[in-house]
Design an enzyme around this catalytic site. Structure first.
Site, mmCIF file in Angstrom:
data_model
loop_
_atom_site.group_PDB
_atom_site.id
_atom_site.type_symbol
_atom_site.label_atom_id
_atom_site.label_comp_id
_atom_site.label_asym_id
_atom_site.label_seq_id
_atom_site.Cartn_x
_atom_site.Cartn_y
_atom_site.Cartn_z
ATOM 1 N N GLU A 108 -22.757 1.427 29.207
ATOM 2 C CA GLU A 108 -21.426 0.840 29.248
ATOM 3 C C GLU A 108 -20.518 1.621 28.314
ATOM 4 O OE1 GLU A 108 -18.737 -0.623 30.594
ATOM 5 O OE2 GLU A 108 -20.590 -1.349 31.513
ATOM 6 N N LYS A 119 -23.180 3.810 14.243
ATOM 7 C CA LYS A 119 -24.589 3.567 14.600
ATOM 8 C C LYS A 119 -25.090 4.618 15.605
ATOM 9 C CE LYS A 119 -25.185 0.085 17.522
ATOM 10 N NZ LYS A 119 -25.833 0.441 18.773
ATOM 11 N N ARG A 148 -14.458 -0.237 25.480
ATOM 12 C CA ARG A 148 -13.973 -0.278 24.095
ATOM 13 C C ARG A 148 -13.590 -1.705 23.763
ATOM 14 N NH1 ARG A 148 -9.103 3.380 25.401
ATOM 15 N NH2 ARG A 148 -9.468 2.137 27.273
ATOM 16 N N CYS A 185 -20.174 0.759 17.215
ATOM 17 C CA CYS A 185 -20.824 1.797 18.030
ATOM 18 C C CYS A 185 -20.880 3.173 17.364
ATOM 19 C CB CYS A 185 -20.111 1.923 19.367
ATOM 20 S SG CYS A 185 -20.393 0.488 20.391
HETATM 21 C C1 UDX Z 1 -16.400 2.996 21.306
HETATM 22 C C2 UDX Z 1 -16.282 3.886 22.558
HETATM 23 O O1 UDX Z 1 -14.926 4.301 22.715
HETATM 24 C C3 UDX Z 1 -16.756 3.159 23.795
HETATM 25 O O2 UDX Z 1 -16.756 4.017 24.913
HETATM 26 C C4 UDX Z 1 -18.181 2.656 23.539
HETATM 27 O O3 UDX Z 1 -18.649 1.899 24.649
HETATM 28 C C5 UDX Z 1 -18.242 1.815 22.284
HETATM 29 O O4 UDX Z 1 -17.727 2.556 21.174
HETATM 30 P P1 UDX Z 1 -15.013 1.000 20.222
HETATM 31 O O5 UDX Z 1 -16.042 0.988 19.137
HETATM 32 O O6 UDX Z 1 -14.580 -0.287 20.821
HETATM 33 O O7 UDX Z 1 -15.516 1.898 21.456
HETATM 34 O O8 UDX Z 1 -13.707 1.680 19.618
HETATM 35 P P2 UDX Z 1 -12.843 2.995 19.835
HETATM 36 O O9 UDX Z 1 -11.549 2.650 20.449
HETATM 37 O O10 UDX Z 1 -13.617 4.055 20.500
HETATM 38 O O11 UDX Z 1 -12.575 3.405 18.306
HETATM 39 C C6 UDX Z 1 -13.662 3.657 17.407
HETATM 40 C C7 UDX Z 1 -13.134 3.968 16.032
HETATM 41 O O12 UDX Z 1 -12.520 5.254 16.010
HETATM 42 C C8 UDX Z 1 -12.084 3.005 15.497
HETATM 43 O O13 UDX Z 1 -12.318 2.759 14.134
HETATM 44 C C9 UDX Z 1 -10.775 3.748 15.704
HETATM 45 O O14 UDX Z 1 -9.765 3.326 14.820
HETATM 46 C C10 UDX Z 1 -11.213 5.173 15.452
HETATM 47 N N1 UDX Z 1 -10.382 6.177 16.109
HETATM 48 C C11 UDX Z 1 -10.302 6.226 17.469
HETATM 49 C C12 UDX Z 1 -9.697 7.116 15.348
HETATM 50 O O15 UDX Z 1 -9.763 7.100 14.110
HETATM 51 N N2 UDX Z 1 -8.956 8.083 15.976
HETATM 52 C C13 UDX Z 1 -8.877 8.161 17.331
HETATM 53 O O16 UDX Z 1 -8.191 9.075 17.825
HETATM 54 C C14 UDX Z 1 -9.557 7.195 18.097
#
Ligand code: UDX
Length: 471
Positions: free
Chosen positions: A154, A286, A157, A283
């Protein structure tokens, strides 16, 4: 032809619960199993235990027809044709994914199985987990004809999970038999044929009947790797841009311009090039650690992932030092904090860089007044209220009498604040933006001293810094 299937989902965390309501939305009958009785009771009342757009609507829509919640895994195994395992895979002390929940579920399925079942891993798991589930089944006396194991990672986000699920960039099914492939194709047929997007009640998103998501069929091992490698790659993009932002900061260039310039190369792409205080969440931290561990275990050198993690840790420390140099000293200073969630749009604080930073400031003797639109309740469990740790009712309350205001989560609503009002209620109008959320020129117009991450200083400051610090 599209046909209703009976699907069991084991685990009602982010992935499991979203998958459950979305499969019901696709017309399947869903039995959602969780061992936590209080969570099941809450879900039976139609209440969502997490903050997620469209989740309450879909729960309400399907509650009395296509979805049921139970603690009885044995019964679900007897009734469902397909069982999705979506239990947690937390990181254990060595950095590897702890698969004990997956193990327990697979063993219980093995004891309850009566006829052919397709077991699908949806949790993020290391490569070879499907093989390992197969062995658990066989070891528990289940004959090979009675089950298949597939992998269906999956990519949703948090915050946009439902829309991501129903409007995916791609669907990956890792299958090692035609029987498993046929069943999984049927699960996703409403999306791949476009019939779902023709419904007037469909959740809106990027996909349309003429622009349906592709479905990739791979081996189970490839699907497992796709999931880990995707998350590790995205984390790498973030760490990469964060290092570039530090270069920008050193020379007085603006990382936002640089990101745009890099990202408009289609081979690179614009997304995940936002510099800030680093990635967090349940995610990325980890999965990067688990993927690194898998590589090590297989004898593959993947030092790059070590660097990704190191940069991510360092990015928080840099921000901490930036705040210190703006304030001179920490003790007794009041910091207004905007945002505690690991990113905007969610109440999740797992591995949140905002929480880590608040802890660091508290250790230095600062007083914190924090506001987050959704994550304050969860935050209060790990950062209890005290004379130094206060929770504010809104952003203005957090900023009142503050020596500096820190933006730690990219909530949209912080962009629309009344900055005139903010600047008047703060002790000193200093904003340090760890997410590059606000517009530096607007902030300066309101009289703020504004510092972002890798953003060019104001023209007069730029000249001075540049002149004295030329290498
Ligand atoms: C992530 C993946 O995007 C998703 O495909 C997977 O299924 C689960 O992990 P998520 O953890 O919900 O999703 O958050 P995401 O939007 O990817 O952001 C992760 C982290 O990176 C956040 O702390 C966000 O603030 C940070 N981030 C994201 C940045 O610092 N810069 C960016 O350009 C994008």
């Amino acid at each position: 032809m599209e046909e209703q299937l009976t699907i069991g989902i084991i685990g009602s965390g982010y992935v499991g619960l979203v998958a459950a309501v979305c499969f019901a939305e696709l017309g399947h009958y869903v039995i959602c199993v969780d061992s936590d009785e209080s969570k099941v009771a809450l879900l039976r009342q139609g209440k969502a235990p997490i903050h997620e757009e469209y989740l309450p609507q879909l729960l309400e829509r399907h509650q009395n027809g296509l979805i049921e919640f139970t603690t009885a895994l044995k019964e679900a195994t007897e009734r469902a044709q397909i069982l999705f395992i979506a239990v947690g895979t937390p990181q254990d002390h060595a950095g590897t994914a702890d698969l004990s929940y997956v193990d327990a579920v697979a063993s219980e399925i093995a004891r309850a199985i009566t006829g052919y079942r397709l077991i699908v891993e949806k949790s993020t798991v290391p490569v070879y987990t499907s093989e390992w589930i197969r062995r658990i089944m066989v070891r528990n006396g289940v004959s090979r004809e009675l089950f298949d194991v597939a992998s269906n990672p999956e990519f949703l986000r948090e915050g946009t999970a439902v829309a991501d699920f129903l409007h995916p960039d791609r669907i990956v099914i890792g299958v090692d038999s035609e029987r498993a492939a046929v069943l999984l194709r049927r699960v996703y047929a409403p999306l791949t044929t476009g019939s779902y997007y023709r419904k007037t009640s469909a959740i809106p998103g990027a996909r349309t009947p003429d622009h349906v998501p592709p479905l990739f069929e791979t081996s189970t091992k490839a699907a497992e790797i796709i999931k880990h490698a995707s998350n590790a790659f995205l984390a790498m993009k973030i760490s990469f841009i964060n290092v570039v932002s530090n270069i920008c900061e050193a020379v007085g260039a603006d990382i936002e311009q640089v990101s745009q310039g890099i990202g408009s190369d289609r081979r690179i792409g614009n997304s995940f090039l936002k510099a800030g205080i680093g990635y967090g969440g349940s995610c990325f931290p980890k999965d990067v650690a688990a993927f690194r561990y898998v590589a090590e275990h297989l004898g593959v050198e993947f030092g790059l992932l070590h660097e990704v993690e190191k940069v991510n840790r360092e990015q928080k420390k840099r921000f901490f030092r930036k705040v210190r140099s703006a304030l001179w000293t920490f003790r007794g200073k009041k910091l207004g904090v905007l945002g505690l969630a690991f990113k905007g749009g969610t109440d999740d604080i797992r591995e949140s860089p905002a929480i880590d930073l608040v802890r660091m400031f508290l250790e230095e003797g600062c007083m914190i007044s924090a506001y987050d639109p959704a994550a304050m309740e969860r935050a209060s469990y790990v950062l209890p209220s005290s004379t130094h740790m206060m929770y504010a009712e809104d952003a203005y309350e957090a900023a009142r009498d503050a020596d500096a205001l820190l933006v730690l989560t990219d909530w949209q609503e912080f962009i629309d604040l009344d900055f005139d009002r903010l600047s008047r209620i703060m002790r000193y109008p200093v904003v340090i933006d760890g997410r590059n959320l606000l517009d530096p020129s607007v902030m300066r117009r309101y009289g703020f001293t504004y510092l972002g991450v890798g953003r060019a200083a104001a023209p007069q400051e730029k000249e001075a810094t540049f002149f004295y610090n030329l290498p």
